[in-house]
Design an enzyme around this catalytic site. Structure first.
Site, PDB file in Angstrom:
ATOM      1  N   ALA A 152      20.016 -17.761  52.163  1.00 44.58           N
ATOM      2  CA  ALA A 152      20.013 -17.837  53.708  1.00 44.58           C
ATOM      3  C   ALA A 152      21.726 -18.218  53.973  1.00 44.58           C
ATOM      4  CB  ALA A 152      18.802 -18.798  54.117  1.00 44.58           C
TER       5      ALA A 152
ATOM      6  N   GLY B 199      17.430 -17.402  49.275  1.00 45.17           N
ATOM      7  CA  GLY B 199      16.921 -16.295  49.448  1.00 45.17           C
ATOM      8  C   GLY B 199      17.525 -14.470  49.976  1.00 45.17           C
TER       9      GLY B 199
ATOM     10  N   GLU C 161      14.499 -14.232  47.306  1.00 47.11           N
ATOM     11  CA  GLU C 161      13.421 -13.896  47.711  1.00 47.11           C
ATOM     12  C   GLU C 161      13.140 -13.107  48.835  1.00 47.11           C
ATOM     13  OE1 GLU C 161      15.100 -18.329  50.290  1.00 47.11           O
ATOM     14  OE2 GLU C 161      12.223 -18.782  49.285  1.00 47.11           O
TER      15      GLU C 161
ATOM     16  N   GLU D  51      18.170 -24.083  45.647  1.00 52.89           N
ATOM     17  CA  GLU D  51      17.959 -24.860  47.377  1.00 52.89           C
ATOM     18  C   GLU D  51      17.870 -26.042  46.745  1.00 52.89           C
ATOM     19  OE1 GLU D  51      16.316 -21.898  46.567  1.00 52.89           O
ATOM     20  OE2 GLU D  51      15.444 -20.193  48.670  1.00 52.89           O
TER      21      GLU D  51
HETATM   22  N1  CO8 Z   1      25.504 -19.342  52.924  1.00 53.94           N
HETATM   23  C1  CO8 Z   1      27.013 -19.358  53.687  1.00 53.94           C
HETATM   24  N2  CO8 Z   1      27.875 -18.785  53.562  1.00 53.94           N
HETATM   25  C2  CO8 Z   1      27.816 -18.976  51.891  1.00 53.94           C
HETATM   26  C3  CO8 Z   1      26.859 -18.848  50.702  1.00 53.94           C
HETATM   27  C4  CO8 Z   1      25.659 -19.143  51.399  1.00 53.94           C
HETATM   28  N3  CO8 Z   1      23.999 -18.786  51.343  1.00 53.94           N
HETATM   29  N4  CO8 Z   1      27.356 -18.543  49.693  1.00 53.94           N
HETATM   30  C5  CO8 Z   1      28.914 -17.905  49.493  1.00 53.94           C
HETATM   31  N5  CO8 Z   1      28.657 -17.753  51.292  1.00 53.94           N
HETATM   32  C6  CO8 Z   1      30.584 -18.410  51.444  1.00 53.94           C
HETATM   33  C7  CO8 Z   1      31.455 -19.098  50.763  1.00 53.94           C
HETATM   34  O1  CO8 Z   1      31.046 -19.832  51.415  1.00 53.94           O
HETATM   35  C8  CO8 Z   1      32.419 -18.562  50.623  1.00 53.94           C
HETATM   36  O2  CO8 Z   1      32.933 -18.636  51.921  1.00 53.94           O
HETATM   37  P1  CO8 Z   1      34.663 -19.234  52.334  1.00 53.94           P
HETATM   38  O3  CO8 Z   1      35.538 -17.781  52.168  1.00 53.94           O
HETATM   39  O4  CO8 Z   1      34.234 -19.074  53.748  1.00 53.94           O
HETATM   40  O5  CO8 Z   1      34.716 -20.440  52.211  1.00 53.94           O
HETATM   41  C9  CO8 Z   1      32.757 -17.298  50.507  1.00 53.94           C
HETATM   42  O6  CO8 Z   1      30.811 -16.718  50.362  1.00 53.94           O
HETATM   43  C10 CO8 Z   1      32.730 -16.826  48.954  1.00 53.94           C
HETATM   44  O7  CO8 Z   1      31.437 -18.074  48.477  1.00 53.94           O
HETATM   45  P2  CO8 Z   1      32.330 -19.059  46.750  1.00 53.94           P
HETATM   46  O8  CO8 Z   1      33.888 -19.259  47.385  1.00 53.94           O
HETATM   47  O9  CO8 Z   1      31.571 -20.169  47.122  1.00 53.94           O
HETATM   48  O10 CO8 Z   1      32.653 -18.018  45.525  1.00 53.94           O
HETATM   49  P3  CO8 Z   1      32.487 -18.445  44.187  1.00 53.94           P
HETATM   50  O11 CO8 Z   1      32.444 -17.434  43.453  1.00 53.94           O
HETATM   51  O12 CO8 Z   1      32.853 -19.715  44.148  1.00 53.94           O
HETATM   52  O13 CO8 Z   1      30.528 -18.958  44.136  1.00 53.94           O
HETATM   53  C11 CO8 Z   1      27.825 -18.888  43.927  1.00 53.94           C
HETATM   54  C12 CO8 Z   1      29.512 -18.044  44.152  1.00 53.94           C
HETATM   55  C13 CO8 Z   1      27.814 -19.526  43.026  1.00 53.94           C
HETATM   56  C14 CO8 Z   1      27.502 -17.618  44.691  1.00 53.94           C
HETATM   57  C15 CO8 Z   1      28.585 -19.438  45.250  1.00 53.94           C
HETATM   58  O14 CO8 Z   1      28.610 -19.199  46.475  1.00 53.94           O
HETATM   59  C16 CO8 Z   1      27.638 -20.392  46.035  1.00 53.94           C
HETATM   60  O15 CO8 Z   1      26.797 -21.526  45.093  1.00 53.94           O
HETATM   61  N6  CO8 Z   1      26.185 -20.016  47.364  1.00 53.94           N
HETATM   62  C17 CO8 Z   1      25.413 -20.927  47.619  1.00 53.94           C
HETATM   63  C18 CO8 Z   1      23.936 -20.698  46.626  1.00 53.94           C
HETATM   64  C19 CO8 Z   1      22.964 -20.565  47.414  1.00 53.94           C
HETATM   65  O16 CO8 Z   1      22.813 -22.490  47.469  1.00 53.94           O
HETATM   66  N7  CO8 Z   1      21.941 -20.380  48.048  1.00 53.94           N
HETATM   67  C20 CO8 Z   1      20.624 -20.756  48.350  1.00 53.94           C
HETATM   68  C21 CO8 Z   1      21.201 -20.786  49.995  1.00 53.94           C
HETATM   69  S1  CO8 Z   1      19.718 -22.106  50.536  1.00 53.94           S
HETATM   70  C22 CO8 Z   1      18.608 -20.271  50.720  1.00 53.94           C
HETATM   71  O17 CO8 Z   1      18.604 -19.529  50.803  1.00 53.94           O
HETATM   72  C23 CO8 Z   1      17.077 -21.136  51.343  1.00 53.94           C
HETATM   73  C24 CO8 Z   1      16.902 -22.448  51.861  1.00 53.94           C
HETATM   74  C25 CO8 Z   1      15.661 -23.078  52.304  1.00 53.94           C
HETATM   75  C26 CO8 Z   1      15.511 -24.155  52.875  1.00 53.94           C
HETATM   76  C27 CO8 Z   1      14.051 -24.047  53.882  1.00 53.94           C
HETATM   77  C28 CO8 Z   1      14.486 -24.996  54.742  1.00 53.94           C
HETATM   78  C29 CO8 Z   1      13.187 -25.220  56.040  1.00 53.94           C
END
Ligand code: CO8
Length: 261
Positions: free
Chosen positions: A67, A112, A115, A135
């Site tokens: 997400a 997400g 999921e 998460e």
């Molecule tokens: N959301 C928004 N932007 C993202 C996301 C994300 N989930 N993942 C990556 N991006 C963006 C980064 O911010 C980056 O953007 P920018 O260049 O503008 O900074 C771009 O994508 C490239 O990402 P990275 O530079 O981080 O790339 P890496 O190769 O260094 O790393 C990873 C790749 C390991 C995949 C890393 O991007 C990462 O850890 N991403 C997040 C993964 C994550 O935590 N996902 C779970 C999100 S939460 C969810 O899905 C459900 C939440 C439920 C909440 C319930 C509340 C009620």
């Protein structure tokens, strides 16, 4: 007709290919992606020429990295609740799409993204695919079905391990544990998924929908009730024209042709 901002939609014969198209954000899922996917799946469902869909992510790096964290960072808990944030994924995609669809996971499927892949009827993964529910590291928990669908897909031990440590699972582990049905090299992923989708789209369409419904029933009911439902659905299919044609074609040693009735 709807114009999509965050996805690409292409009809390839009887198969609809839907591609998440936010590679700059690793195809992170925001509200607009949900709106676009709701429209695309509804169009697929309504189009009688289309028998199966494939969902994948643009680029070699990610199916979807979760997400969109940037959309959630400033959102208050009360807002998540008032909007029933994430509810639409199940209510407006999973439950309304009765035709089969496949997730072709081409890289990260995290949070997400994992999921969403699990919402598909099955997952075909590339060798570089990585699955995870990270998460917990953000102070939350899965919100689009991760704890429930992952537990059903791979059992308690692996689901707890994944949700509590937030670690990633590689494609081999995902196949070993039953999360995905097939693993192929990245350069063959789309061809493999489209070929599977074409094979499904070539089946008698009512039978395809009912096979999907039957397997899903296994997760919703007891064995005895499920077995009764299965027989009843078989009996309904047995009254279709496509059943008469399918069995006659077998006996006459020729391919069948389907009417979807
Ligand atoms: N959301 C928004 N932007 C993202 C996301 C994300 N989930 N993942 C990556 N991006 C963006 C980064 O911010 C980056 O953007 P920018 O260049 O503008 O900074 C771009 O994508 C490239 O990402 P990275 O530079 O981080 O790339 P890496 O190769 O260094 O790393 C990873 C790749 C390991 C995949 C890393 O991007 C990462 O850890 N991403 C997040 C993964 C994550 O935590 N996902 C779970 C999100 S939460 C969810 O899905 C459900 C939440 C439920 C909440 C319930 C509340 C009620």
């Amino acid at each position: 007709p709807m114009s999509y901002e965050t996805i690409l939609v292409e009809k390839k014969g009887n198969v609809t290919l839907i591609t998440l198209n936010r590679p700059q954000a690793l195809n992170a899922l925001n509200s607009r992606v949900l709106e676009d996917l709701i429209q695309a799946f509804a169009a697929f469902e309504a189009d009688r020429t289309q028998g199966c869909a494939v969902l994948t992510g643009l680029g070699e790096k990610a199916f979807a990295a979760g997400a969109d964290i940037k959309e959630m960072v400033d959102k208050a808990g009360a807002e998540f609740y008032a909007q029933d944030f994430f509810a639409g994924w199940t209510s407006q995609i999973v439950k309304t799409t009765r035709k089969p669809w496949i997730a072709a996971v081409n890289g990260f499927a995290l949070g997400g993204g994992c999921e969403l892949a699990m919402m598909a009827d099955f997952i075909i993964a590339s060798e570089n695919a990585r699955f995870g529910q990270p998460e917990i590291k953000l102070g939350v928990a899965p919100g689009m079905g991760g704890s429930q669908r992952l537990a059903r897909a791979v059992g308690k031990a692996k689901a707890m391990d994944m949700c509590l440590t937030g670690r990633m699972m590689d494609a081999a582990e995902a196949e070993r544990t039953g999360l995905v049905s097939r693993v192929v090299p990245l350069d063959q992923l789309l061809a493999e998924a489209l070929a599977a989708a074409e094979a499904i789209a070539a089946m008698p369409p009512l039978a395809a929908m009912m096979n999907k419904e039957m397997v899903n029933m296994a997760f919703e009911t007891t064995l005895d009730t499920g077995l009764i439902l299965e027989r009843r659905m078989f009996q309904v299919l047995a009254s279709t024209e496509d059943k008469a044609e399918g069995m006659a074609a077998f006996v006459e040693k020729r391919p069948g042709t389907w009417k979807g009735q």
